[in-house]
Motif scaffolding. Structure first.
Motif, short mmCIF file in Angstrom:
data_model
loop_
_atom_site.label_atom_id
_atom_site.label_comp_id
_atom_site.label_asym_id
_atom_site.label_seq_id
_atom_site.Cartn_x
_atom_site.Cartn_y
_atom_site.Cartn_z
N LEU A 54 6.19 -4.64 40.47
CA LEU A 54 6.89 -5.01 38.52
C LEU A 54 8.23 -4.31 38.44
O LEU A 54 8.67 -3.83 39.06
N THR A 55 8.73 -5.17 37.65
CA THR A 55 10.16 -5.26 37.14
C THR A 55 9.65 -4.91 35.59
O THR A 55 9.01 -6.09 34.91
N LEU A 56 10.71 -3.87 34.31
CA LEU A 56 10.29 -4.07 33.90
C LEU A 56 12.50 -4.14 32.84
O LEU A 56 12.60 -3.31 33.79
N SER A 57 12.13 -5.00 32.02
CA SER A 57 13.87 -5.16 31.83
C SER A 57 14.03 -4.64 29.92
O SER A 57 13.02 -4.82 29.38
N ALA A 58 14.56 -3.12 30.00
CA ALA A 58 15.24 -3.10 29.45
C ALA A 58 16.23 -3.30 28.37
O ALA A 58 17.44 -3.08 28.33
N ASP A 59 16.58 -5.05 27.53
CA ASP A 59 17.34 -5.57 27.52
C ASP A 59 18.81 -6.30 28.57
O ASP A 59 19.24 -6.10 28.51
N VAL A 60 18.19 -5.74 29.82
CA VAL A 60 19.43 -6.55 31.03
C VAL A 60 18.36 -7.56 31.93
O VAL A 60 18.20 -7.96 33.19
N GLY A 61 17.69 -8.69 31.22
CA GLY A 61 17.29 -9.93 32.21
C GLY A 61 17.90 -10.43 32.61
O GLY A 61 17.16 -10.95 34.26
N VAL A 62 19.63 -10.78 32.99
CA VAL A 62 20.03 -11.84 33.48
C VAL A 62 20.04 -11.05 34.96
O VAL A 62 20.10 -11.76 36.08
#
Lengths: 337, 304
Positions: A54-62
């Motif tokens: 899974l991936t979790l993004s802390a506001d670095v979705g790019v």
């Protein structure tokens, strides 16, 4: 040895050839033919092969755009909430997933050190923290965005593995190699690393990788330090100095024996890293050599323990000596030349 | 002095599971009177365990006793012989300092031998003052650092969604724990992801380690705060067996889209007069022989 190059020249704003800040969020050059950020490419490939990822993004979705387009159901947006991201990831990991939390290095480890320790490491859960934009890569954004203590903090956490890839190929290798590793892993991505490898290198977990042989002096680095060391070694060779170059991408577990063996062999070790001189590779090498009782000259190119300048990364690297000429000069100084 | 700690005769007969051993189903039969007796049994067991260790969290555990009894003897779907069973309901003890009350329950349900209780407070025990998932079967996640387990529970509930499993995840927090900012990151995320399979239970006993919770930092109005974050809120007397049974019996289906917060209004030190009157003094302490006798008599005397 001072970590700062004495008399370093800081270009003034009037100079026309001043380096510019590049778009560190969406245009991450790798010089290796990879079109985008290597971590983003690799995680998408890993996700294709392994449904636990899974991936979790802390506001670095790019960085995660490719993963998200291929596996939208396994992309989890966490908002600007790093601590919650790590603890949520720990819950996902306890349920059979291998979650990768993407964050900016400046915030990833420091904000979440306790969650990493108590939630992920203490419980031996396979949480992966991918920290982008290490060291001074966001130098223009302000001191708040410097990520220069993360290795020191991360390596103090029992059970947390720490890897700092040397270039894009190294990112590919280490991200592939750590999917199934027990416990959490911090992957420190240095966007300003210059190419070292033509293809993904084969590391042995917890061991140094020798990139170049040489009998006179040891240059050991992690992240962008390896590329600098390799290029400095080429210059030194022109002057008759043969440098051994070691890639310390595996920072924890750390190959203290390998460092000691190299210290015995060359008698002089220079560390190169975009990290504070406190607690990073400079400290690790000194600890290893000191404990072994080996007499060796030690030098470090690292960031000084002081309030750092703000500026475009290229300027800051000049300011703090993270340049090929300075690595070569410091190596010679270590040898009394 | 040996305390009569024979468990009440309400331990349910388990039903046979389809593979890894018998399953304790949701909605097991227990009357309000039996539940109250079970809670007092937890208190007596806690007193005995703390006596072995020499120090412990009496009053924080006592405020949770009825919640423990309701969840473990009524609400949770469990398989004690297979603690990692993927479809079990999860219980995370956010307020990890109440774990002493959990150990006799887990032993009684068969997660580990009752003899393990004798190791409490000794080096190498699996049963810490705060629970450790790597040591104790039946612990779904370690705790001890306040403020993190609702985030972890959010992750476990998300995993349930991704795996299309119908388990519920319960997280018991203290009210002082809600002062941790990370809790509200989790509260925000749980409603964002519509995790109706997540239930936060707040043991609102009104006290933290050093005094009244809201004197240190106001946390009220709790119900309005959770509701404003998108949660369904039920506020009950956390020592009233009928209220607890009703609240947990009527939880929405786990497929629902709104996380649930049960605010259990409790008394710190509940069930022992001197602890109710001086909850801070008994946050962490040890009853000497005389007080212990007096307290045990008080509790035993009202047990039917």
């Amino acid at each position: 040895m001072t970590a700062m190059q004495e008399g370093a020249h800081v270009p003034s704003v009037e100079e026309s050839d001043e380096p510019k800040m590049r778009d560190v969020f969406s245009d991450v050059p790798t010089d290796t033919g990879l079109a985008t950020d290597p971590a983003g490419v690799v995680i998408a490939e890993l996700g294709d092969a392994d449904p636990r990822i899974l991936t979790l993004s802390a506001d670095v979705g790019v960085t995660l755009a490719e993963f998200r387009s291929r596996h939208p159901e396994r992309y989890i947006e966490m908002g600007i909430a790093e601590t919650n991201s790590i603890s949520v990831a720990a819950g996902l990991a306890a349920s059979g997933f291998v979650p990768y939390v993407f964050s900016m290095s400046a915030f990833g480890v420091l904000k979440t050190a306790e969650q990493l320790r108590t939630g992920a490491a203490y419980n031996r859960l396979p949480v992966r923290l991918v920290g982008r934009l290490t060291g001074l890569a966001m130098g223009f954004f302000g001191t708040s965005h410097h990520a220069v203590e993360d290795v020191a903090v991360a390596r103090a956490i029992t059970g947390l593995s720490v890897v700092a890839p040397a270039d894009a190929q190294s990112v590919i290798s280490l991200m592939r190699a750590t999917v199934d590793r027990e416990g959490p892993v911090y992957i420190r991505i240095a966007e300003d690393a210059q190419p070292v490898y033509a293809e993904p290198p084969t590391y042995r977990p917890g061991e140094l990788l020798r990139v170049r042989e040489g009998a006179d002096v040891t240059l050991v680095g992690h992240g962008m330090g390896v590329g600098l060391a390799l290029r400095a070694a080429a210059r030194l060779a022109e002057e008759g100095v043969q440098a051994e170059v070691l890639d310390a991408a595996w920072l924890k577990p750390f190959d203290a024996e390998g460092v000691v063996a190299s210290a015995r062999s060359t008698g002089a070790i220079l560390t190169i890293e975009d990290h504070d001189v406190v607690g990073g590779l400079a400290s690790m090498v000194a600890e290893a050599v000191g404990r072994a009782g080996v007499a060796a000259a030690l030098g470090s190119i690292a960031l000084p323990d002081e309030r750092l300048e703000v500026g475009v990364p290229a300027q800051l690297y000049e300011r703090y000596g993270l340049t090929v000429p300075n690595v070569a000069a410091q190596a010679k100084a270590l040898l009394g030349r | 002095m040996r305390v009569d700690t024979a468990p009440p005769a309400t331990t349910p007969a388990p039903s046979d599971g389809d593979d890894g051993g018998p399953t304790l189903d949701r909605g097991r039969s227990i009357t309000p009177v039996e539940l109250a007796r079970r809670a007092d049994w937890i208190r007596l067991q806690t007193i005995e365990l703390i006596d072995r260790a020499g120090l412990g969290h009496y009053s924080s555990t006592f405020s949770s006793a009825e919640v423990f009894a309701t969840l473990y003897y009524r609400t949770l779907r469990l398989r004690p012989s297979d603690p990692a069973w993927p479809d079990r309901d999860r219980f995370l003890l956010g307020k990890g300092h109440a774990a002493t009350g959990l150990w006799p329950v887990l032993a009684d349900l068969g997660f580990f031998p009752t003899e393990w209780l004798d190791t409490f407070g000794t080096a190498g025990t699996a049963l810490n003052d705060h629970p450790d998932m790597l040591r104790a079967p039946g612990i779904d996640f370690s705790s001890g650092s306040l403020g993190q387990n609702l985030s972890v529970g959010t992750g476990i509930a998300l995993a349930g969604r991704l795996q299309e499993r119908d388990y519920r995840t319960f997280v018991l927090t203290g009210d002082g724990e809600l002062q941790e900012g990370q809790v509200w990151e989790a509260v925000m995320a749980a409603s964002h992801y519509r995790l109706g399979n997540l239930v936060a239970v707040v043991d609102a006993n009104g006290f933290s380690g050093s005094g009244p919770t809201s004197d240190a930092m106001g946390i009220e109005p709790l119900a309005a705060r959770f509701e404003s974050f998108g949660w369904a809120v039920r506020e009950i007397d956390g020592h009233d067996p009928e209220a607890l049974l009703s609240a947990f019996d009527t939880l929405p289906d786990p497929s629902a889209e709104q996380p649930v917060c049960v605010i259990a209004r409790t008394r710190k030190g509940k069930g022992v007069r001197m602890m109710e009157e001086a909850p801070q003094a008994w946050h962490l302490g040890h009853l000497g022989p005389d007080l212990r006798r007096q307290v045990v008599e008080e509790i035993s005397g009202r047990m039917p």
